[in-house]
Design a protein around this motif. Structure first.
Motif, PDB file in Angstrom:
ATOM      1  N   ASP A 158      20.103  -0.324   2.953  1.00 51.55           N
ATOM      2  CA  ASP A 158      19.442  -0.724   4.193  1.00 51.55           C
ATOM      3  C   ASP A 158      19.269  -2.240   4.273  1.00 51.55           C
ATOM      4  O   ASP A 158      19.469  -2.844   5.335  1.00 51.55           O
ATOM      5  N   MET A 159      18.886  -2.857   3.160  1.00 49.82           N
ATOM      6  CA  MET A 159      18.634  -4.294   3.161  1.00 49.82           C
ATOM      7  C   MET A 159      19.918  -5.074   3.437  1.00 49.82           C
ATOM      8  O   MET A 159      19.912  -6.076   4.168  1.00 49.82           O
ATOM      9  N   CYS A 160      21.021  -4.638   2.826  1.00 46.53           N
ATOM     10  CA  CYS A 160      22.289  -5.351   2.973  1.00 46.53           C
ATOM     11  C   CYS A 160      23.119  -4.811   4.133  1.00 46.53           C
ATOM     12  O   CYS A 160      24.164  -5.390   4.457  1.00 46.53           O
ATOM     13  N   GLN A 161      22.668  -3.695   4.756  1.00 46.49           N
ATOM     14  CA  GLN A 161      23.437  -3.034   5.804  1.00 46.49           C
ATOM     15  C   GLN A 161      24.885  -2.856   5.352  1.00 46.49           C
ATOM     16  O   GLN A 161      25.847  -3.218   6.037  1.00 46.49           O
ATOM     17  N   ASN A 162      25.007  -2.305   4.171  1.00 47.62           N
ATOM     18  CA  ASN A 162      26.293  -2.123   3.511  1.00 47.62           C
ATOM     19  C   ASN A 162      26.321  -0.734   2.870  1.00 47.62           C
ATOM     20  O   ASN A 162      25.314  -0.288   2.305  1.00 47.62           O
ATOM     21  N   VAL A 163      27.443  -0.055   2.967  1.00 46.11           N
ATOM     22  CA  VAL A 163      27.599   1.198   2.244  1.00 46.11           C
ATOM     23  C   VAL A 163      27.480   0.930   0.750  1.00 46.11           C
ATOM     24  O   VAL A 163      28.087  -0.003   0.227  1.00 46.11           O
ATOM     25  N   VAL A 164      26.677   1.723   0.076  1.00 50.15           N
ATOM     26  CA  VAL A 164      26.451   1.570  -1.362  1.00 50.15           C
ATOM     27  C   VAL A 164      26.997   2.788  -2.081  1.00 50.15           C
ATOM     28  O   VAL A 164      26.760   3.932  -1.649  1.00 50.15           O
ATOM     29  N   ARG A 165      27.722   2.560  -3.166  1.00 51.25           N
ATOM     30  CA  ARG A 165      28.254   3.664  -3.963  1.00 51.25           C
ATOM     31  C   ARG A 165      27.825   3.505  -5.414  1.00 51.25           C
ATOM     32  O   ARG A 165      27.898   2.404  -5.974  1.00 51.25           O
ATOM     33  N   VAL A 166      27.401   4.617  -5.998  1.00 51.25           N
ATOM     34  CA  VAL A 166      26.930   4.625  -7.385  1.00 51.25           C
ATOM     35  C   VAL A 166      27.798   5.588  -8.182  1.00 51.25           C
ATOM     36  O   VAL A 166      27.771   6.809  -7.941  1.00 51.25           O
ATOM     37  N   PRO A 167      28.583   5.090  -9.127  1.00 46.99           N
ATOM     38  CA  PRO A 167      29.416   5.990  -9.944  1.00 46.99           C
ATOM     39  C   PRO A 167      28.554   6.883 -10.832  1.00 46.99           C
ATOM     40  O   PRO A 167      27.419   6.539 -11.180  1.00 46.99           O
ATOM     41  N   GLU A 168      29.109   8.017 -11.203  1.00 46.85           N
ATOM     42  CA  GLU A 168      28.432   8.929 -12.109  1.00 46.85           C
ATOM     43  C   GLU A 168      28.264   8.271 -13.480  1.00 46.85           C
ATOM     44  O   GLU A 168      29.155   7.552 -13.939  1.00 46.85           O
ATOM     45  N   HIS A 169      27.133   8.501 -14.125  1.00 42.28           N
ATOM     46  CA  HIS A 169      26.814   7.920 -15.430  1.00 42.28           C
ATOM     47  C   HIS A 169      26.983   6.392 -15.430  1.00 42.28           C
ATOM     48  O   HIS A 169      27.700   5.832 -16.270  1.00 42.28           O
ATOM     49  N   PHE A 179      45.190   1.978 -15.991  1.00 42.61           N
ATOM     50  CA  PHE A 179      43.923   2.587 -16.404  1.00 42.61           C
ATOM     51  C   PHE A 179      43.032   2.809 -15.188  1.00 42.61           C
ATOM     52  O   PHE A 179      42.427   3.878 -15.029  1.00 42.61           O
ATOM     53  N   HIS A 180      42.969   1.804 -14.318  1.00 40.08           N
ATOM     54  CA  HIS A 180      42.144   1.906 -13.120  1.00 40.08           C
ATOM     55  C   HIS A 180      42.627   3.044 -12.225  1.00 40.08           C
ATOM     56  O   HIS A 180      41.824   3.850 -11.721  1.00 40.08           O
ATOM     57  N   GLN A 181      43.922   3.147 -12.015  1.00 38.04           N
ATOM     58  CA  GLN A 181      44.466   4.172 -11.132  1.00 38.04           C
ATOM     59  C   GLN A 181      44.265   5.576 -11.685  1.00 38.04           C
ATOM     60  O   GLN A 181      43.976   6.516 -10.928  1.00 38.04           O
ATOM     61  N   HIS A 182      44.387   5.722 -12.992  1.00 39.51           N
ATOM     62  CA  HIS A 182      44.308   7.062 -13.581  1.00 39.51           C
ATOM     63  C   HIS A 182      42.875   7.559 -13.768  1.00 39.51           C
ATOM     64  O   HIS A 182      42.616   8.762 -13.704  1.00 39.51           O
ATOM     65  N   PHE A 183      41.955   6.612 -14.018  1.00 41.35           N
ATOM     66  CA  PHE A 183      40.601   7.029 -14.382  1.00 41.35           C
ATOM     67  C   PHE A 183      39.523   6.521 -13.428  1.00 41.35           C
ATOM     68  O   PHE A 183      38.725   7.312 -12.919  1.00 41.35           O
ATOM     69  N   MET A 184      39.496   5.223 -13.151  1.00 40.72           N
ATOM     70  CA  MET A 184      38.381   4.657 -12.400  1.00 40.72           C
ATOM     71  C   MET A 184      38.363   5.139 -10.946  1.00 40.72           C
ATOM     72  O   MET A 184      37.296   5.359 -10.371  1.00 40.72           O
ATOM     73  N   GLN A 185      39.531   5.292 -10.337  1.00 40.82           N
ATOM     74  CA  GLN A 185      39.575   5.694  -8.929  1.00 40.82           C
ATOM     75  C   GLN A 185      39.117   7.124  -8.707  1.00 40.82           C
ATOM     76  O   GLN A 185      38.829   7.517  -7.575  1.00 40.82           O
ATOM     77  N   HIS A 186      39.032   7.892  -9.775  1.00 49.91           N
ATOM     78  CA  HIS A 186      38.676   9.304  -9.632  1.00 49.91           C
ATOM     79  C   HIS A 186      37.256   9.610 -10.115  1.00 49.91           C
ATOM     80  O   HIS A 186      36.866  10.778 -10.194  1.00 49.91           O
ATOM     81  N   LEU A 187      36.494   8.572 -10.418  1.00 50.99           N
ATOM     82  CA  LEU A 187      35.120   8.803 -10.860  1.00 50.99           C
ATOM     83  C   LEU A 187      34.277   9.358  -9.718  1.00 50.99           C
ATOM     84  O   LEU A 187      34.325   8.853  -8.593  1.00 50.99           O
ATOM     85  N   PRO A 188      33.482  10.399  -9.962  1.00 49.00           N
ATOM     86  CA  PRO A 188      32.564  10.887  -8.927  1.00 49.00           C
ATOM     87  C   PRO A 188      31.546   9.804  -8.570  1.00 49.00           C
ATOM     88  O   PRO A 188      31.072   9.073  -9.443  1.00 49.00           O
ATOM     89  N   MET A 189      31.248   9.684  -7.284  1.00 50.47           N
ATOM     90  CA  MET A 189      30.293   8.679  -6.824  1.00 50.47           C
ATOM     91  C   MET A 189      29.330   9.278  -5.816  1.00 50.47           C
ATOM     92  O   MET A 189      29.707  10.165  -5.042  1.00 50.47           O
ATOM     93  N   LYS A 190      28.108   8.769  -5.839  1.00 50.97           N
ATOM     94  CA  LYS A 190      27.141   9.119  -4.809  1.00 50.97           C
ATOM     95  C   LYS A 190      27.087   7.967  -3.817  1.00 50.97           C
ATOM     96  O   LYS A 190      27.056   6.803  -4.212  1.00 50.97           O
ATOM     97  N   THR A 191      27.070   8.298  -2.537  1.00 54.28           N
ATOM     98  CA  THR A 191      27.139   7.276  -1.489  1.00 54.28           C
ATOM     99  C   THR A 191      25.828   7.220  -0.716  1.00 54.28           C
ATOM    100  O   THR A 191      25.250   8.255  -0.353  1.00 54.28           O
ATOM    101  N   TYR A 192      25.374   5.999  -0.466  1.00 49.22           N
ATOM    102  CA  TYR A 192      24.176   5.748   0.351  1.00 49.22           C
ATOM    103  C   TYR A 192      24.618   4.945   1.574  1.00 49.22           C
ATOM    104  O   TYR A 192      25.289   3.919   1.446  1.00 49.22           O
ATOM    105  N   TYR A 193      24.219   5.437   2.752  1.00 51.94           N
ATOM    106  CA  TYR A 193      24.624   4.779   3.992  1.00 51.94           C
ATOM    107  C   TYR A 193      23.445   4.005   4.583  1.00 51.94           C
ATOM    108  O   TYR A 193      22.302   4.494   4.572  1.00 51.94           O
ATOM    109  N   PRO A 194      23.692   2.806   5.105  1.00 53.76           N
ATOM    110  CA  PRO A 194      22.594   2.026   5.684  1.00 53.76           C
ATOM    111  C   PRO A 194      22.066   2.665   6.963  1.00 53.76           C
ATOM    112  O   PRO A 194      22.842   3.193   7.769  1.00 53.76           O
ATOM    113  N   SER A 195      20.767   2.628   7.119  1.00 57.16           N
ATOM    114  CA  SER A 195      20.147   3.183   8.320  1.00 57.16           C
ATOM    115  C   SER A 195      19.982   2.082   9.367  1.00 57.16           C
ATOM    116  O   SER A 195      19.314   1.065   9.100  1.00 57.16           O
TER     117      SER A 195
END
Length: 499
Positions: free
Chosen positions: A415-426, A452-468
């Motif tokens: 909300d403060m940055c009015q930016n989509v925020v994503r938090v990777p799992e663990h 390494f990035h293509q095989h592993f990092m791009q597929h990490l589960p993430m939780k997304t927070y949307y700015p209100s």
């Protein structure tokens, strides 16, 4: 399964995790470490505890049934800008002087005066947090300790690498934060060191993160349980490992690290000149730059508020979270300036202090609790805008570090940055996963860092927070007041903090 053993040596804890060949995180372990904070601004740790905690983690792995023979390489990341003098036997001659320590400001001023083109060569600003002036301080103030010093380790992980291999090393990611490395050539500027009357032979050799720098020796195998001869890689300073762990690899990608301290970072192909205080590091591949704005007041402010406003003797994070969620955005217009221990960004003032503003009889602990998270978030927004500029919202904002466990804080930042925020799992273990990329490259489990990035990092589960959009106007109004607050009160605390 075959594993890479990774360790992340932070300010408040050491995390160890085994990374499987499939990119999975197995048997994560955390051990707390103690820090000596003093009233005069000195910050130190005993390096011996780093090695002890690492061995505690490894023993727990073997007790869980993991075979040491299945560990094919060891790689680690660690806090940077540490001055860790060790003798010929690898024993510390004094406690490590940490990055947040401000004792060497006078030495930094003298060195900067003597070397006017220093920042052009290093690609970074220069101040007392750098290792160069800390070594000068050691020579001037603790001459006996300096004379006993065989090598100056510049990252916590380098001390542990020595305990494993009996080899002294450093990496260019960390080297960029010392004030002594040519950022383009990735080599020490030994002339500067010698001109200051210091012994450049005390500096460790520099290696790329994926370079094998040694093997586990017999005595270390007995203590840690690793198989003798297990390859040990150079690894990376925590900022480089964290950047890879956050999945930040393309130009313009950005993230915020919410640790005890923290930083805002993004990937660029050039050295930026937006503001003083920005660090430029090489990334793990050594092909691009990571532009970083370091912040001293992030998770520590959260912890301070939990201790101050929580109920009972235990740290009640859940109760604190409920208190924040019980209040509306804006916290009854209370503003919090989060500079509890000085600050390096968005301001550069080690004597700055924190404060609450606009408190009334109706102000509650819940209001103050929310104001703390909002104040740190405003500081982060100001840092993002200074570091990256108007293009800051073009890509999602990745959050990692222990602070992401607070869902309220994540939403406030969106909300403060009015930016989509994503938090990777663990997220607390992403630096370990990031530095494991060097192991994957060394073992040829991945062709390169991009793979390494293509095989592993791009597929990490993430939780997304949307700015209100509903809170945009409220936060914009408070943010403008926040930016004007420090200049108004700056003179109140100047020269008083450590008197």
């Amino acid at each position: 399964m075959e594993y890479i053993a990774t360790f992340d040596i932070g300010t408040s804890s050491i995390k160890g995790v085994l990374i499987g060949k499939d990119g999975s995180l197995q048997y994560p372990e955390t051990r707390p470490i103690e820090t000596d904070y003093r009233e005069d601004g000195r910050v130190e740790q005993d390096p011996g505890q780093w090695w002890e905690k690492v061995c505690q983690i490894t023993v727990s792995w073997w007790e869980s049934g993991i075979s040491p023979q299945h560990v094919k390489a060891i790689v680690m990341s660690g806090q940077m800008q540490d001055c860790i003098p060790i003798d010929a036997d690898g024993q510390p001659v004094r406690p490590a002087i940490l990055y947040a320590d401000n004792r060497a400001e006078e030495q930094a001023e003298h060195i900067a005066y003597d070397i006017p083109d220093l920042s052009l060569t290093t690609g970074n600003h220069f101040d007392g947090s750098m290792i160069f002036p800390k070594i000068k301080w050691l020579q001037e103030i603790e001459r006996h300790a300096y004379e006993r010093t065989e090598t100056i380790c510049v990252s916590a992980k380098d001390y542990v690498i020595f305990q494993l291999t009996q080899e002294t090393v450093a990496d260019p990611v960390t080297g960029a934060t010392t004030g002594m490395m040519d950022l383009h050539r990735k080599e020490w500027v030994t002339k500067w060191v010698e001109d200051q009357g210091l012994d450049s032979q005390k500096l460790p050799p520099l290696f790329d993160p994926s370079t094998k720098v040694g093997e586990v020796v017999e005595k270390s195998a007995k203590k840690s349980g690793f198989v003798r001869g297990t390859p040990v890689l150079c690894g990376s300073g925590d900022a480089g490992a964290t950047t890879m762990g956050a999945g930040i690899i393309d130009q313009g990608d950005k993230y915020v690290y919410l640790g005890s301290t923290g930083w805002v970072a993004y990937v660029t192909d050039r050295i930026t000149e937006q503001a003083d205080g920005i660090f430029h590091l090489r990334d793990l591949s050594q092909e691009q730059y990571i532009a970083i704005a370091p912040m001293l007041n992030v998770g520590n402010a959260h912890l301070w508020a939990v201790d101050l406003f929580g109920e009972g003797e235990e740290k009640d994070y859940i109760g604190f979270e409920h208190a924040v969620q019980s209040t509306a955005p804006g916290a009854a217009d209370v503003l919090f300036l989060p500079y509890l221990k000085g600050e390096r960004f968005p301001i550069q003032d080690m004597s700055a202090s924190g404060c609450f503003m606009n408190m009334r009889e109706t102000t509650t602990k819940a209001h103050l609790s929310r104001a703390v998270l909002e104040g740190v978030s405003m500081s982060i927004r100001q840092t993002i805008e200074t570091l990256i500029g108007e293009d800051a919202v073009d890509t999602p904002l990745i959050l990692i570090g222990g602070g992401t466990q607070s869902e309220s804080w994540c939403q406030i930042l969106a909300d403060m940055c009015q930016n989509v925020v994503r938090v990777p799992e663990h997220p607390e273990y992403l630096p370990s996963l990031g530095v494991a990329a060097a192991g994957f490259v060394y073992l040829h489990w991945s062709a390169d860092y991009q793979g390494f990035h293509q095989h592993f990092m791009q597929h990490l589960p993430m939780k997304t927070y949307y700015p209100s959009p509903d809170v945009k106007a409220t936060y914009e109004r408070l943010y403008q007041k926040f930016k004007s607050l420090y200049p108004i009160i700056r003179d109140w605390s100047e020269g008083e903090r450590f008197s």
